[in-house]
Write an enzyme that holds these catalytic residues in place. Structure first.
Site, short mmCIF file in Angstrom:
data_model
loop_
_atom_site.label_atom_id
_atom_site.label_comp_id
_atom_site.label_asym_id
_atom_site.label_seq_id
_atom_site.Cartn_x
_atom_site.Cartn_y
_atom_site.Cartn_z
N ASP A 22 0.76 -1.04 -0.03
CA ASP A 22 -0.19 0.13 -0.02
C ASP A 22 0.93 1.18 0.04
OD1 ASP A 22 -2.42 1.44 0.56
OD2 ASP A 22 -2.13 1.91 2.59
N TYR A 54 -0.97 8.29 -2.31
CA TYR A 54 -0.99 8.00 -3.64
C TYR A 54 -2.15 8.76 -4.50
CZ TYR A 54 2.55 4.06 -3.85
OH TYR A 54 3.57 3.24 -3.94
N GLY A 55 -3.31 8.88 -3.48
CA GLY A 55 -4.61 9.15 -4.27
C GLY A 55 -4.39 10.73 -5.00
N CYS A 85 -4.40 -1.55 -1.85
CA CYS A 85 -4.41 -0.19 -2.18
C CYS A 85 -5.42 0.22 -3.41
CB CYS A 85 -3.18 0.40 -2.52
SG CYS A 85 -3.18 2.32 -2.93
N ASN A 86 -6.46 0.88 -3.14
CA ASN A 86 -7.45 1.06 -3.93
C ASN A 86 -6.87 2.10 -5.39
OD1 ASN A 86 -10.58 0.35 -3.21
ND2 ASN A 86 -9.27 0.73 -1.50
N GLU A 164 -2.20 7.77 8.87
CA GLU A 164 -0.66 7.47 8.67
C GLU A 164 -0.07 7.76 10.20
OE1 GLU A 164 1.47 6.17 6.60
OE2 GLU A 164 -0.34 5.35 5.35
N CYS A 196 -10.90 3.15 0.13
CA CYS A 196 -9.55 3.14 0.51
C CYS A 196 -9.34 2.51 1.75
CB CYS A 196 -9.57 4.61 0.98
SG CYS A 196 -7.67 5.16 1.42
N THR A 197 -8.08 1.78 1.61
CA THR A 197 -7.94 0.69 2.75
C THR A 197 -7.42 1.33 3.95
OG1 THR A 197 -5.57 0.61 1.71
CG2 THR A 197 -7.49 -0.91 1.10
N HIS A 198 -7.15 2.86 4.04
CA HIS A 198 -6.81 3.59 5.24
C HIS A 198 -8.20 3.69 5.97
CE1 HIS A 198 -3.11 4.57 3.41
NE2 HIS A 198 -2.84 5.09 4.64
N1 DGL Z 1 -4.66 3.26 0.96
C1 DGL Z 1 -4.86 3.68 -0.45
C2 DGL Z 1 -6.30 3.05 -0.97
O1 DGL Z 1 -6.67 2.40 -0.73
C3 DGL Z 1 -4.46 5.04 -0.88
C4 DGL Z 1 -4.48 6.21 0.06
C5 DGL Z 1 -3.48 6.97 -0.51
O2 DGL Z 1 -2.36 6.92 -0.48
O3 DGL Z 1 -3.90 8.10 -1.19
O4 DGL Z 1 -6.61 3.88 -1.84
#
Ligand code: DGL
Length: 284
Positions: A22, A54-55, A85-86, A164, A196-198
């Site tokens: 992720d 990443y988003g 990670c989506n 985070e 989103c996995t967060h």
């Molecule tokens: N946890 C990630 C997801 O599932 C990305 C979060 C990020 O880095 O923006 O999309």
């Protein structure tokens, strides 16, 4: 080109790990489900915290990071890769399958189908990052499964950064979630998809805001079931019920990771600092 471990060399007594990655700690929500369902499997977890989030990044950049990470995980003999990670799944899953055709991948996509099937009000809320909403994967699940429901989307800017830091129930997280959820609730949303996995780490506060009557869908258990199906289909399941180990890797600060980890997930393991050398990941 790197290949997953050859089946000929698969040793059920000393099984190869599952690679999970992720942008940061979000994928730990997926790792938690894998751990519950497959306690005998060892896992290499990689958090690209040097690049989180990443988003908001361009898709081609996320694709490049994802390729470097998968190259590293396969080099460590991972037998299956979970893109936990989506955003990375949206940007890179198709590309990764092309670049590493022999590696089995499990990726994420927002759980629009169960939400559309289960909603009574006909209004569904989806929380995800911009990369996920922009991707073809999301457009395709909406087109296939949600033609009869109203969808409300929210990106929750800043929430990934707070998770985070291990900030799960603070005024900051509450404010972001209220801004996202209150308009949805006023509109009659009865189902919220965590894309989103967060975000599963803030389910308790989501439930406080939305009330117990609203269904919150965390896709992690379904992802773990998919991992089981794929391992079984390939005959790669570890031949033991317990005892799998976890090794964590971060491109951020291992000290910070070690402080935040126990707030999110109670499985300990070695934590290794990683560095990017151009597009190549190596232990730092
Ligand atoms: N946890 C990630 C997801 O599932 C990305 C979060 C990020 O880095 O923006 O999309």
């Amino acid at each position: 080109m790197l290949h997953p471990p050859d089946l000929k060399f698969h040793d059920p007594m000393n099984p190869e790990p599952i690679g999970v990655f992720d942008s940061g700690v979000g994928g730990l929500s997926v790792l938690r489900a894998i751990r519950e369902q497959l306690p005998g499997e060892s896992v290499l977890y990689l958090a690209d915290q040097g690049h989180v989030p990443y988003g908001p990044r361009p898709m081609n950049e996320v694709r490049r990071f994802s390729e470097g990470i998968v190259r590293y995980l396969l080099g460590q003999r991972s037998k299956l890769i979970v893109v936990a990670c989506n955003a990375a799944s949206a940007a890179a899953l198709q590309h990764l399958r092309q670049v590493f055709p022999e590696a089995p991948f499990v990726g994420m996509e927002p759980a629009v189908k169960p939400a559309a099937e289960g909603t009574l009000s006909g209004v569904v809320g989806i929380l995800a990052t911009p990369a996920t909403f922009q991707g073809a994967l999301y457009a395709s699940v909406v087109e296939r499964f949600a033609s009869n429901v109203e969808i409300m989307q929210e990106t929750c800017p800043g929430l990934v950064g707070l998770v985070e830091k291990g900030e799960l129930e603070t005024p900051g997280t509450r404010k972001i979630l209220e801004q996202a959820l209150l308009p949805m609730l006023r509109r009659g949303v009865d189902t919220i998809v965590l894309g989103c996995t967060h975000y599963p780490f803030v389910i308790p506060i989501i439930k406080k805001i939305a009330g117990e009557g609203v269904r919150v869908i965390d896709p992690a258990p379904a992802i773990a079931r998919q991992v089981i199906r794929m391992l079984d289909a390939a005959g790669l399941r570890a031949d033991r019920e317990t005892g799998g180990t976890i090794r964590y890797h971060t491109t951020g600060d291992p000290e910070v990771f070690s402080v935040v980890l126990p707030r999110l997930f109670d499985a300990t393991g070695e934590i290794i600092g990683m560095v990017w050398d151009g597009d190549i990941l190596r232990e730092g």
